[in-house]
Design a protein around this motif. Structure first.
Motif, PDB file in Angstrom:
ATOM      1  N   ALA A  81       0.830  -1.210   0.000  1.00 20.99           N
ATOM      2  CA  ALA A  81       0.000   0.000   0.000  1.00 20.99           C
ATOM      3  C   ALA A  81       0.861   1.256   0.000  1.00 20.99           C
ATOM      4  O   ALA A  81       0.559   2.236  -0.687  1.00 20.99           O
ATOM      5  CB  ALA A  81      -0.934  -0.005   1.216  1.00 20.99           C
ATOM      6  N   GLN A  82       1.971   1.230   0.762  1.00 17.93           N
ATOM      7  CA  GLN A  82       2.882   2.378   0.785  1.00 17.93           C
ATOM      8  C   GLN A  82       3.500   2.617  -0.594  1.00 17.93           C
ATOM      9  O   GLN A  82       3.594   3.765  -1.055  1.00 17.93           O
ATOM     10  CB  GLN A  82       4.003   2.131   1.806  1.00 17.93           C
ATOM     11  CG  GLN A  82       3.549   2.077   3.247  1.00 17.93           C
ATOM     12  CD  GLN A  82       4.659   1.581   4.156  1.00 17.93           C
ATOM     13  OE1 GLN A  82       5.845   1.761   3.867  1.00 17.93           O
ATOM     14  NE2 GLN A  82       4.302   0.941   5.242  1.00 17.93           N
ATOM     15  N   ILE A  83       3.933   1.532  -1.265  1.00 15.60           N
ATOM     16  CA  ILE A  83       4.567   1.662  -2.586  1.00 15.60           C
ATOM     17  C   ILE A  83       3.557   2.166  -3.618  1.00 15.60           C
ATOM     18  O   ILE A  83       3.877   3.025  -4.457  1.00 15.60           O
ATOM     19  CB  ILE A  83       5.185   0.317  -3.033  1.00 15.60           C
ATOM     20  CG1 ILE A  83       6.317  -0.110  -2.084  1.00 15.60           C
ATOM     21  CG2 ILE A  83       5.686   0.392  -4.461  1.00 15.60           C
ATOM     22  CD1 ILE A  83       7.496   0.843  -2.034  1.00 15.60           C
ATOM     23  N   LEU A  84       2.330   1.661  -3.569  1.00 11.61           N
ATOM     24  CA  LEU A  84       1.296   2.125  -4.503  1.00 11.61           C
ATOM     25  C   LEU A  84       1.000   3.605  -4.280  1.00 11.61           C
ATOM     26  O   LEU A  84       0.865   4.376  -5.247  1.00 11.61           O
ATOM     27  CB  LEU A  84       0.016   1.298  -4.338  1.00 11.61           C
ATOM     28  CG  LEU A  84       0.099  -0.184  -4.707  1.00 11.61           C
ATOM     29  CD1 LEU A  84      -1.238  -0.867  -4.458  1.00 11.61           C
ATOM     30  CD2 LEU A  84       0.539  -0.382  -6.154  1.00 11.61           C
ATOM     31  N   GLN A  85       0.907   4.016  -3.018  1.00 10.99           N
ATOM     32  CA  GLN A  85       0.673   5.424  -2.709  1.00 10.99           C
ATOM     33  C   GLN A  85       1.829   6.284  -3.221  1.00 10.99           C
ATOM     34  O   GLN A  85       1.621   7.350  -3.804  1.00 10.99           O
ATOM     35  CB  GLN A  85       0.514   5.597  -1.200  1.00 10.99           C
ATOM     36  CG  GLN A  85       0.214   7.039  -0.775  1.00 10.99           C
ATOM     37  CD  GLN A  85       0.081   7.164   0.730  1.00 10.99           C
ATOM     38  OE1 GLN A  85       0.516   6.293   1.478  1.00 10.99           O
ATOM     39  NE2 GLN A  85      -0.528   8.253   1.170  1.00 10.99           N
ATOM     40  N   LEU A  86       3.050   5.786  -3.024  1.00  9.17           N
ATOM     41  CA  LEU A  86       4.238   6.510  -3.475  1.00  9.17           C
ATOM     42  C   LEU A  86       4.231   6.665  -4.996  1.00  9.17           C
ATOM     43  O   LEU A  86       4.487   7.755  -5.528  1.00  9.17           O
ATOM     44  CB  LEU A  86       5.494   5.747  -3.037  1.00  9.17           C
ATOM     45  CG  LEU A  86       6.831   6.236  -3.576  1.00  9.17           C
ATOM     46  CD1 LEU A  86       7.155   7.631  -3.063  1.00  9.17           C
ATOM     47  CD2 LEU A  86       7.945   5.263  -3.177  1.00  9.17           C
ATOM     48  N   LEU A  87       3.909   5.605  -5.724  1.00 14.40           N
ATOM     49  CA  LEU A  87       3.881   5.669  -7.194  1.00 14.40           C
ATOM     50  C   LEU A  87       2.820   6.658  -7.682  1.00 14.40           C
ATOM     51  O   LEU A  87       3.049   7.406  -8.627  1.00 14.40           O
ATOM     52  CB  LEU A  87       3.622   4.277  -7.776  1.00 14.40           C
ATOM     53  CG  LEU A  87       4.786   3.274  -7.687  1.00 14.40           C
ATOM     54  CD1 LEU A  87       4.341   1.886  -8.119  1.00 14.40           C
ATOM     55  CD2 LEU A  87       5.958   3.739  -8.547  1.00 14.40           C
ATOM     56  N   ARG A  88       1.673   6.668  -7.018  1.00  8.61           N
ATOM     57  CA  ARG A  88       0.615   7.619  -7.395  1.00  8.61           C
ATOM     58  C   ARG A  88       1.070   9.060  -7.192  1.00  8.61           C
ATOM     59  O   ARG A  88       0.857   9.926  -8.045  1.00  8.61           O
ATOM     60  CB  ARG A  88      -0.636   7.349  -6.556  1.00  8.61           C
ATOM     61  CG  ARG A  88      -1.545   6.262  -7.119  1.00  8.61           C
ATOM     62  CD  ARG A  88      -2.588   5.858  -6.102  1.00  8.61           C
ATOM     63  NE  ARG A  88      -3.298   7.002  -5.551  1.00  8.61           N
ATOM     64  CZ  ARG A  88      -4.575   7.289  -5.809  1.00  8.61           C
ATOM     65  NH1 ARG A  88      -5.272   6.518  -6.624  1.00  8.61           N
ATOM     66  NH2 ARG A  88      -5.164   8.322  -5.257  1.00  8.61           N
ATOM     67  N   GLU A  89       1.689   9.309  -6.043  1.00  8.07           N
ATOM     68  CA  GLU A  89       2.132  10.676  -5.727  1.00  8.07           C
ATOM     69  C   GLU A  89       3.211  11.141  -6.694  1.00  8.07           C
ATOM     70  O   GLU A  89       3.168  12.275  -7.197  1.00  8.07           O
ATOM     71  CB  GLU A  89       2.638  10.736  -4.288  1.00  8.07           C
ATOM     72  CG  GLU A  89       1.553  10.597  -3.237  1.00  8.07           C
ATOM     73  CD  GLU A  89       2.116  10.489  -1.839  1.00  8.07           C
ATOM     74  OE1 GLU A  89       3.358  10.368  -1.706  1.00  8.07           O
ATOM     75  OE2 GLU A  89       1.322  10.509  -0.874  1.00  8.07           O
ATOM     76  N   LEU A  90       4.187  10.269  -6.969  1.00  9.58           N
ATOM     77  CA  LEU A  90       5.281  10.645  -7.865  1.00  9.58           C
ATOM     78  C   LEU A  90       4.793  10.816  -9.296  1.00  9.58           C
ATOM     79  O   LEU A  90       5.266  11.681 -10.035  1.00  9.58           O
ATOM     80  CB  LEU A  90       6.394   9.587  -7.803  1.00  9.58           C
ATOM     81  CG  LEU A  90       7.177   9.529  -6.485  1.00  9.58           C
ATOM     82  CD1 LEU A  90       8.090   8.310  -6.468  1.00  9.58           C
ATOM     83  CD2 LEU A  90       7.994  10.792  -6.279  1.00  9.58           C
ATOM     84  N   GLN A  91       3.827   9.986  -9.686  1.00  5.33           N
ATOM     85  CA  GLN A  91       3.276  10.102 -11.038  1.00  5.33           C
ATOM     86  C   GLN A  91       2.600  11.455 -11.230  1.00  5.33           C
ATOM     87  O   GLN A  91       2.785  12.120 -12.249  1.00  5.33           O
ATOM     88  CB  GLN A  91       2.278   8.967 -11.275  1.00  5.33           C
ATOM     89  CG  GLN A  91       1.713   8.954 -12.679  1.00  5.33           C
ATOM     90  CD  GLN A  91       0.235   8.641 -12.691  1.00  5.33           C
ATOM     91  OE1 GLN A  91      -0.348   8.260 -11.676  1.00  5.33           O
ATOM     92  NE2 GLN A  91      -0.384   8.811 -13.841  1.00  5.33           N
ATOM     93  N   ALA A  92       1.843  11.877 -10.201  1.00  7.55           N
ATOM     94  CA  ALA A  92       1.179  13.179 -10.283  1.00  7.55           C
ATOM     95  C   ALA A  92       2.187  14.327 -10.231  1.00  7.55           C
ATOM     96  O   ALA A  92       2.080  15.308 -10.972  1.00  7.55           O
ATOM     97  CB  ALA A  92       0.171  13.312  -9.142  1.00  7.55           C
TER      98      ALA A  92
END
Length: 631
Positions: A202-213
């Motif tokens: 969940a942390q990695i998915l959240q991180l990928l979403r934030e960095l993508q944005a």
């Protein structure tokens, strides 16, 4: 839509591999697009061609591959027509300028993808050395900045650390930093969370979403986890045996799937809303014929008071010694892997043991098998012939016990000898324990193959010629060869696709019912444990923090750690997405966030299992009234 509006467009992609005896067509005329700033999920089972497509985009296919079609990359940083990546020389300057800088990739297994001989900082800054003119100080500054972005609390220290010093989640963060250091237009994430615990995932998915944005970056997310797809994707492409069978916006794909394969994938995923007795719908069912395995042994009738194995106050501490460069003495550190653990497993039930990596689950299973000796505690085994002290058994008595307790391991590849045929693998336990004659052992092997749904013609094959799911069935058959009383399953499906996972879980359920097996099912996947277990024990940092019947634990979790595990499970449902804002940044194992009721402040008020009624126990401070904790 024209090619110019897409960041990447795949047109008629064909990939063929030359192998002994002919050619294998891995991808057959694939067509799909990736839009700027959007996430496209490429979904399919192992061997469907997902990774081959990503390798073709990156220009890193092996030399035995033949490629046809076009992969058009429309780099927003470069004016002009889209570039056909397949037309570029694999080792030429043009593709090297794109690979790593404008298109980057995160690989599935960070431990094997990172060099063990170089620090994290050296490996990340090497990308800047190749693609930029930045000097050493600037490279370090940019690397430390990105390490901070991806969640390292002390970037300067992390820069000088080696991969083995980091957890799986931290290694994956380092891989993400390496992929993003040049701010690519497209990030290819190949199963980026498959090997991670649910909270770390969940942390990695959240991180990928934030960095993508933050970077306005597009992403090609390669996965077989539909829960991850539902939480991350804008568009979905479904691939089956090299053919793209369905593609479209995530909303249309999930709410109105058309292709039978996609419908089958969705039905194969275990979820928390399953009704009692409801089965997973595997794409290919495995027929179970276990009647021949019992011989003359009847299936035992069970009762709630019939305890097969009782564990009390089990503790185990590991000491790690480090030495200096030239043999000098270094320091020693101690790790309490198992801390005062107690539980019972009743005859005929499945006890689920869940928790993150490193919490002590596997150590407990090894102590039960007498593969590891605990520092303190007791284990009592009673199969109806009288209570036995497991930890004091020796010689013949210990050998007899090990025949009654068998194990199914996590990785079917490394747990099966590559030099032994299926016949040798399945008959070896019978030979070691002197069961039957050479002729009867062959008949037992055939019965085992039939019991786990494998063709008897496979008897002389070697493990490498089987798929992952078939190898796991061989591992289960080996564990059943001696008709054990207790089966310990240590993450038996974590390395498998959802459709194969459904086969194995249904198989284990059927065998438990037909053979009257008792089992300890270890996993970090709560949805899988919910499907398999009668009662569930939740483990954190060596201690069992909550123990309850399955329904009570899933509906009314009490301990903050249990709640955090449940909150981090990605559902394959667009209406039940992960609440990334509510997830704890440091994961559920951070005891500082548990509150005073569940924190251990000293010996005077030590943690103690509080009985909430209905066999529901939670680890709380001794002074806390259990009535205050009841859900």
């Amino acid at each position: 839509m024209t090619s110019g509006a897409d960041l990447l467009r795949v047109e008629g992609l064909r990939i063929t591999f030359s192998v002994l005896g002919g050619e294998v067509e891995a991808v057959r005329g694939a067509n799909f697009r990736i839009l700027p700033g959007k996430v496209t999920a490429l979904v399919g089972e192992s061997g469907s061609g997902k990774s081959a497509i990503s390798q073709a985009i990156m220009g890193i296919l092996p030399s035995v591959a033949k490629v046809g079609g076009r992969v058009l990359f429309n780099d927003p940083a470069v004016a002009g027509k889209p570039v056909d990546l397949l037309s570029l020389e694999p080792d030429g300057r043009d593709i090297q300028a794109i690979r790593g800088a404008r298109i980057s990739k995160i690989f599935q297994e960070p431990m094997t993808s990172l060099s063990p001989l170089h620090t994290i900082g050296n490996q990340i800054s090497e990308v800047l050395t190749i693609h930029t003119d930045a000097d050493k100080e600037e490279r370090r500054a940019r690397t430390e900045q990105l390490l901070g972005y991806v969640g390292f609390s002390n970037p300067p220290r992390a820069y000088d650390m080696y991969p083995f010093e980091l957890s799986g989640g931290m290694r994956q963060r380092a891989m993400i930093a390496m992929a993003l250091i040049c701010r690519p237009a497209l990030l290819i994430a190949d199963e980026p969370t498959t090997a991670l615990d649910v909270t770390v995932q969940a942390q990695i998915l959240q991180l990928l979403r934030e960095l993508q944005a933050k970077l306005n970056m597009a992403m090609l997310l390669i996965t077989h986890d539909l829960g991850v797809v539902a939480n991350m994707a804008d568009e979905v492409v479904v691939i089956y045996h090299g053919d793209i069978v369905e593609a479209g916006p995530v909303d249309a794909i999930f709410r109105n799937p058309q292709h039978p394969y996609l419908k089958g994938l969705m039905a194969a995923v275990p979820h928390f809303d399953m009704k009692p007795g409801e089965r997973l719908k595997a794409l290919r069912e495995v027929p179970v014929k276990a009647e021949n395995l019992l011989g003359n042994r009847p299936v035992r009738k069970t009762s709630n008071s019939d305890v097969l194995i009782s564990v009390r106050n089990l503790s185990k501490t590991f000491t790690t010694r480090s030495s200096g460069w030239f043999g000098g003495k270094g320091g020693a550190s101690q790790h309490r892997a198992v801390d005062n653990v107690s539980f019972d497993i009743r005859r005929g039930e499945c006890l689920g043991l869940v928790g993150e990596s490193g919490c002590g689950k596997t150590t407990v299973s090894k102590i039960l098998m007498r593969a590891v000796t605990p520092d303190s505690g007791s284990i009592t085994y009673n199969d109806g012939g009288g209570a036995v002290d497991v930890l004091n058994l020796e010689g013949t008595a210990l050998k007899e016990l090990r025949a009654k307790i068998q194990m199914v391991f996590q990785d079917p590849v490394s747990s099966l000898s590559p030099r032994m045929t299926v016949k040798n693998i399945l008959s070896e336990p019978l030979e070691i324990h002197g069961r039957g004659t050479a002729k009867s052992r062959i008949e037992t092997v055939r019965s085992l193959l039939q019991a786990v749904g494998l063709d008897q013609r496979f008897i002389n094959r070697y493990p490498h010629s089987f798929s992952g799911g078939q190898r796991q069935r061989i591992g289960i058959a080996r564990a059943l060869a001696l008709v054990p009383e207790l089966l310990i399953c240590d993450e038996p499906v974590s390395a498998l696709d959802v459709s194969v996972q459904a086969q194995i879980l249904n198989l284990l359920k059927d065998l438990q019912k037909e053979l009257g097996l008792t089992s300890l099912f270890i996993s970090h996947n709560l949805a899988v444990v919910d499907y398999m277990a009668d009662r569930i024990a939740v483990m954190c940092a060596g201690r069992i923090v909550e123990l309850a019947p399955r329904e009570a634990l899933m509906r009314n979790p009490v301990h903050p750690y249990t709640k955090s595990l449940l909150a981090a499970v990605p559902y394959p449902d667009l209406d039940r997405k992960l609440d990334f804002d509510a997830l704890q940044a440091s994961g559920g194992s951070d005891k500082r966030r548990w509150g005073a009721q569940f924190s251990d402040d000293g010996e005077e008020d030590a943690l103690f299992p509080a009985n909430l009624g209905g066999e529901h126990f939670v680890l709380a401070r001794k002074s806390v009234d259990a009535r205050e904790l009841r859900p």
